[in-house]
Design a protein around this motif. Structure first.
Motif, PDB file in Angstrom:
ATOM      1  N   ILE A 201       2.375  18.337  40.429  1.00 57.19           N
ATOM      2  CA  ILE A 201       2.285  19.090  39.177  1.00 57.19           C
ATOM      3  C   ILE A 201       0.909  18.821  38.583  1.00 57.19           C
ATOM      4  CG2 ILE A 201       3.326  19.503  36.920  1.00 57.19           C
ATOM      5  CD1 ILE A 201       5.826  17.993  38.041  1.00 57.19           C
ATOM      6  N   PRO A 202       0.084  19.812  38.385  1.00 58.99           N
ATOM      7  CA  PRO A 202      -1.266  19.576  37.851  1.00 58.99           C
ATOM      8  C   PRO A 202      -1.207  19.041  36.422  1.00 58.99           C
ATOM      9  CG  PRO A 202      -0.759  21.918  37.852  1.00 58.99           C
ATOM     10  CD  PRO A 202       0.348  21.250  38.590  1.00 58.99           C
ATOM     11  N   SER A 203      -2.222  18.276  36.069  1.00 61.90           N
ATOM     12  CA  SER A 203      -2.277  17.675  34.729  1.00 61.90           C
ATOM     13  C   SER A 203      -2.914  18.638  33.735  1.00 61.90           C
ATOM     14  CB  SER A 203      -3.058  16.362  34.773  1.00 61.90           C
ATOM     15  OG  SER A 203      -4.376  16.584  35.258  1.00 61.90           O
ATOM     16  N   ILE A 204      -2.340  19.840  33.669  1.00 64.39           N
ATOM     17  CA  ILE A 204      -2.777  20.846  32.713  1.00 64.39           C
ATOM     18  C   ILE A 204      -1.557  21.320  31.941  1.00 64.39           C
ATOM     19  CG2 ILE A 204      -4.742  21.650  34.085  1.00 64.39           C
ATOM     20  CD1 ILE A 204      -2.981  23.976  35.017  1.00 64.39           C
ATOM     21  N   GLN A 205      -1.785  21.990  30.845  1.00 61.26           N
ATOM     22  CA  GLN A 205      -0.685  22.538  30.065  1.00 61.26           C
ATOM     23  C   GLN A 205      -0.130  23.766  30.770  1.00 61.26           C
ATOM     24  OE1 GLN A 205       0.664  21.208  27.241  1.00 61.26           O
ATOM     25  NE2 GLN A 205       2.249  22.793  27.387  1.00 61.26           N
ATOM     26  N   LEU A 206       1.118  23.685  31.216  1.00 66.69           N
ATOM     27  CA  LEU A 206       1.742  24.815  31.888  1.00 66.69           C
ATOM     28  C   LEU A 206       2.463  25.688  30.864  1.00 66.69           C
ATOM     29  CD1 LEU A 206       3.236  23.043  35.035  1.00 66.69           C
ATOM     30  CD2 LEU A 206       1.141  24.378  34.878  1.00 66.69           C
ATOM     31  N   PRO A 207       2.476  26.987  31.068  1.00 66.30           N
ATOM     32  CA  PRO A 207       3.137  27.879  30.107  1.00 66.30           C
ATOM     33  C   PRO A 207       4.641  27.649  30.059  1.00 66.30           C
ATOM     34  CG  PRO A 207       2.490  29.081  32.072  1.00 66.30           C
ATOM     35  CD  PRO A 207       1.869  27.730  32.188  1.00 66.30           C
ATOM     36  N   GLY A 208       5.217  27.776  28.876  1.00 65.09           N
ATOM     37  CA  GLY A 208       6.654  27.671  28.712  1.00 65.09           C
ATOM     38  C   GLY A 208       7.332  28.978  29.054  1.00 65.09           C
ATOM     39  N   PRO A 209       8.673  29.039  28.952  1.00 64.65           N
ATOM     40  CA  PRO A 209       9.413  30.258  29.325  1.00 64.65           C
ATOM     41  C   PRO A 209       8.937  31.510  28.584  1.00 64.65           C
ATOM     42  CG  PRO A 209      10.919  28.420  29.042  1.00 64.65           C
ATOM     43  CD  PRO A 209       9.572  27.937  28.583  1.00 64.65           C
ATOM     44  N   GLU A 210       8.714  31.396  27.272  1.00 61.76           N
ATOM     45  CA  GLU A 210       8.288  32.567  26.516  1.00 61.76           C
ATOM     46  C   GLU A 210       6.876  33.004  26.909  1.00 61.76           C
ATOM     47  OE1 GLU A 210       8.750  31.925  22.364  1.00 61.76           O
ATOM     48  OE2 GLU A 210      10.945  31.714  22.461  1.00 61.76           O
ATOM     49  N   GLU A 211       6.011  32.028  27.165  1.00 64.10           N
ATOM     50  CA  GLU A 211       4.643  32.366  27.575  1.00 64.10           C
ATOM     51  C   GLU A 211       4.635  33.013  28.950  1.00 64.10           C
ATOM     52  OE1 GLU A 211       1.666  29.077  25.875  1.00 64.10           O
ATOM     53  OE2 GLU A 211       3.472  28.217  26.795  1.00 64.10           O
ATOM     54  N   ARG A 212       5.522  32.552  29.845  1.00 61.25           N
ATOM     55  CA  ARG A 212       5.579  33.145  31.182  1.00 61.25           C
ATOM     56  C   ARG A 212       6.045  34.596  31.112  1.00 61.25           C
ATOM     57  NH1 ARG A 212       7.487  27.933  32.505  1.00 61.25           N
ATOM     58  NH2 ARG A 212       9.672  28.580  32.575  1.00 61.25           N
ATOM     59  N   LEU A 213       7.005  34.863  30.244  1.00 58.22           N
ATOM     60  CA  LEU A 213       7.452  36.242  30.082  1.00 58.22           C
ATOM     61  C   LEU A 213       6.344  37.103  29.485  1.00 58.22           C
ATOM     62  CD1 LEU A 213      11.136  35.888  28.784  1.00 58.22           C
ATOM     63  CD2 LEU A 213      10.384  36.800  30.982  1.00 58.22           C
ATOM     64  N   ALA A 214       5.637  36.528  28.511  1.00 58.87           N
ATOM     65  CA  ALA A 214       4.551  37.282  27.868  1.00 58.87           C
ATOM     66  C   ALA A 214       3.425  37.583  28.838  1.00 58.87           C
ATOM     67  CB  ALA A 214       4.025  36.512  26.668  1.00 58.87           C
ATOM     68  N   SER A 215       3.212  36.696  29.832  1.00 58.40           N
ATOM     69  CA  SER A 215       2.110  36.900  30.783  1.00 58.40           C
ATOM     70  C   SER A 215       2.300  38.151  31.627  1.00 58.40           C
ATOM     71  CB  SER A 215       1.957  35.677  31.687  1.00 58.40           C
ATOM     72  OG  SER A 215       3.076  35.559  32.562  1.00 58.40           O
ATOM     73  N   ALA A 216       3.549  38.643  31.726  1.00 60.63           N
ATOM     74  CA  ALA A 216       3.798  39.860  32.494  1.00 60.63           C
ATOM     75  C   ALA A 216       3.091  41.066  31.879  1.00 60.63           C
ATOM     76  CB  ALA A 216       5.295  40.132  32.597  1.00 60.63           C
ATOM     77  N   ALA A 217       2.804  40.983  30.589  1.00 60.77           N
ATOM     78  CA  ALA A 217       2.124  42.095  29.915  1.00 60.77           C
ATOM     79  C   ALA A 217       0.610  41.985  29.977  1.00 60.77           C
ATOM     80  CB  ALA A 217       2.579  42.167  28.457  1.00 60.77           C
ATOM     81  N   ALA A 218       0.097  40.899  30.583  1.00 57.02           N
ATOM     82  CA  ALA A 218      -1.355  40.713  30.661  1.00 57.02           C
ATOM     83  C   ALA A 218      -1.955  41.635  31.725  1.00 57.02           C
ATOM     84  CB  ALA A 218      -1.674  39.259  30.989  1.00 57.02           C
ATOM     85  N   TRP A 219      -3.161  42.069  31.471  1.00 51.89           N
ATOM     86  CA  TRP A 219      -3.877  42.958  32.390  1.00 51.89           C
ATOM     87  C   TRP A 219      -4.257  42.215  33.664  1.00 51.89           C
ATOM     88  CZ3 TRP A 219      -9.678  44.503  31.688  1.00 51.89           C
ATOM     89  CH2 TRP A 219     -10.048  45.428  32.667  1.00 51.89           C
ATOM     90  N   ALA A 220      -3.926  42.802  34.804  1.00 47.40           N
ATOM     91  CA  ALA A 220      -4.319  42.242  36.100  1.00 47.40           C
ATOM     92  C   ALA A 220      -5.743  42.709  36.399  1.00 47.40           C
ATOM     93  CB  ALA A 220      -3.350  42.678  37.190  1.00 47.40           C
ATOM     94  N   SER A 221      -6.688  42.203  35.601  1.00 45.15           N
ATOM     95  CA  SER A 221      -8.094  42.633  35.688  1.00 45.15           C
ATOM     96  C   SER A 221      -8.649  42.451  37.102  1.00 45.15           C
ATOM     97  CB  SER A 221      -8.924  41.814  34.690  1.00 45.15           C
ATOM     98  OG  SER A 221     -10.283  42.156  34.764  1.00 45.15           O
ATOM     99  N   PRO A 222      -9.402  43.407  37.627  1.00 47.50           N
ATOM    100  CA  PRO A 222      -9.946  44.612  36.986  1.00 47.50           C
ATOM    101  C   PRO A 222      -9.176  45.885  37.338  1.00 47.50           C
ATOM    102  CG  PRO A 222     -11.135  44.194  38.987  1.00 47.50           C
ATOM    103  CD  PRO A 222     -10.021  43.183  38.951  1.00 47.50           C
ATOM    104  N   LEU A 223      -7.876  45.762  37.636  1.00 48.91           N
ATOM    105  CA  LEU A 223      -7.134  46.896  38.188  1.00 48.91           C
ATOM    106  C   LEU A 223      -6.844  47.968  37.131  1.00 48.91           C
ATOM    107  CD1 LEU A 223      -5.816  47.977  40.740  1.00 48.91           C
ATOM    108  CD2 LEU A 223      -3.725  46.774  40.128  1.00 48.91           C
TER     109      LEU A 223
END
Length: 419
Positions: A41-63
């Motif tokens: 497990i990397p020593s970075i802040q991993l997104p929580g459940p709500e953040e993971r769901l929200a990431s689905a709306a992020a742009w898959a740049s540059p598509l």
């Protein structure tokens, strides 16, 4: 001589130490190359459940397609955690541009799937991985869509899920089979994409995916198929018990069930790890073992293929128990066809793999022969350059339609009976 070697080694170590930089993914990195021991497990802040769901709306740049910014949800779908399956499609969800949509059953569909199919309609339940889900293309460019559109009297319910193993597909079928009346079940295997998943529980370990949850898998013990569930209910529980260092319980689970967990890559050696030369040697040994493991996946005596055949046979028996026909489809992935045509050794390995998987099945479709006759232009890719595009998906649907027409699955099960 010995003194000269010692001096040279010391100088090399000094240079390597100067080049090493801290890393969230391992004990350190040199020129971007992670050194063992690596972190599970990397020593970075991993997104929580709500953040993971929200990431689905992020742009898959540059598509951008048709002037629209395509999102990760459009390409991959929108997933939720599942205590049994690891993850599953979020029900009644739709991606930002409408490329991907599910109904209340979690099927990729624009409308609800009622318990019973319409009168006079044959219902086929489709299971598999991202190729079956139709990742990287809109809903109306998947092979599930084309198969239904071009097959009068057939309803195709698409239960494919991005990232699934055949074991997870089987588990999903067992959860759903009593909720929907159906006549046929089609499980689609893409060997190069799927076989390794049957012997892996954390996708990050095998392929470097940013997925750290522990998935379920099946093992064959004494000739019997046994489920090994995840020891954690969700990712949050897994993280809470394994940070900042993984627990002995998780390490034991990985040693036992994840064949891509190499001690050289993930476990420290307190006596020798001070030497970067030694850590580079460990890195090389782990890469060699991983390469050898993947090269042997098609072998009939491999754990991956033995487990997959048991899963397929168990799913066939499960379908028969509710009076449904079952077929396995072996689908070549991008690049497989060209290698099959030009490489005799690869062709022999593919055919041995296919024969082994199909040996005990009434109906099994290996589409390699059909794919070998296609022009390269037909085998287009999805909009992000991976998986299959609309032209290839039309071809897959046509091949399945022709195969089914030759011997409908529900007719076969009635003729052959259980057993």
């Amino acid at each position: 001589m010995a003194l000269s070697l010692a001096v040279a080694w010391t100088l090399v170590e000094l240079v390597l130490n100067a080049l090493e930089s801290p890393s969230a993914w391992s004990s350190g990195a040199i020129l971007g190359q992670e050194l063992p021991p690596r972190r599970i497990i990397p020593s970075i802040q991993l997104p929580g459940p709500e953040e993971r769901l929200a990431s689905a709306a992020a742009w898959a740049s540059p598509l951008v397609v048709g002037g629209r910014k395509i999102t990760f949800g459009d390409l991959y779908g929108i997933a939720r955690e599942d205590v049994v399956l690891g993850h599953a499609p979020l029900e009644n969800a739709v991606s930002a541009n409408g490329w991907w949509q599910t109904n209340g059953m979690g099927a990729r569909a624009r409308s609800p799937t009622p318990e019973q199919p319409p009168d006079g309609t044959t219902r086929l339940l489709l299971f598999g991985d991202s190729y079956t889900q139709g990742s990287r293309v809109p809903q109306e460019e998947t092979y599930a869509y084309f198969l239904q559109r071009n097959s009068p009297g057939l309803e195709v319910v698409n239960f494919g899920v991005d990232g699934y193993s055949m074991g997870q597909a089987f588990l999903r079928y067992d959860i759903l089979k009593d909720r929907l009346e159906h006549h046929e079940v089609l499980l689609v295997l893409v060997p190069a994409a799927d076989l390794w998943r049957e012997i892996n529980v954390i996708r990050y370990i095998a392929e470097g995916w940013p997925s750290y949850k522990v998935n379920p898998r099946f093992v064959v013990d004494g000739g019997e198929l046994q489920l090994v569930p995840s020891p954690y209910t969700d990712l949050s529980e897994m993280l809470s018990e394994n940070r900042p260092h993984i627990s002995q319980a998780l390490r034991t689970h990985l040693r036992t069930y994840d064949r891509f967990y190499f001690p050289d890559r993930y476990e420290p050696n307190p006596l020798l790890d001070h030497s970067i030369t030694y850590r580079l040697l460990k890195r090389w040994r782990a890469k060699r073992k991983q390469r050898e493991l993947k090269e042997g996946l098609f072998e009939p005596d491999s754990e991956a293929l033995q487990t997959t055949r048991k899963i397929v046979e168990a799913m066939a028996a499960s379908a028969q128990s509710v009076g449904a026909g079952f077929a396995l489809t072996i689908l070549p992935g991008p690049g497989d066809t060209d290698q099959f045509v030009r490489d005799a050794e690869y062709r022999s390995r593919w055919e041995a793999m296919s024969d082994f998987l199909c040996a005990n099945l009434s109906t099994c479709y290996d589409l390699m022969e059909e794919f070998s006759g296609l022009s390269p232009d037909t085998l287009d890719l999805g909009y992000d350059g991976s998986h299959y595009g609309p032209s290839a998906n039309r071809a897959i649907a046509d091949f399945l339609r022709i195969r089914r027409r030759g011997q409908p699955l529900d007719q076969m099960i009635r003729l052959s009976g259980p057993g």
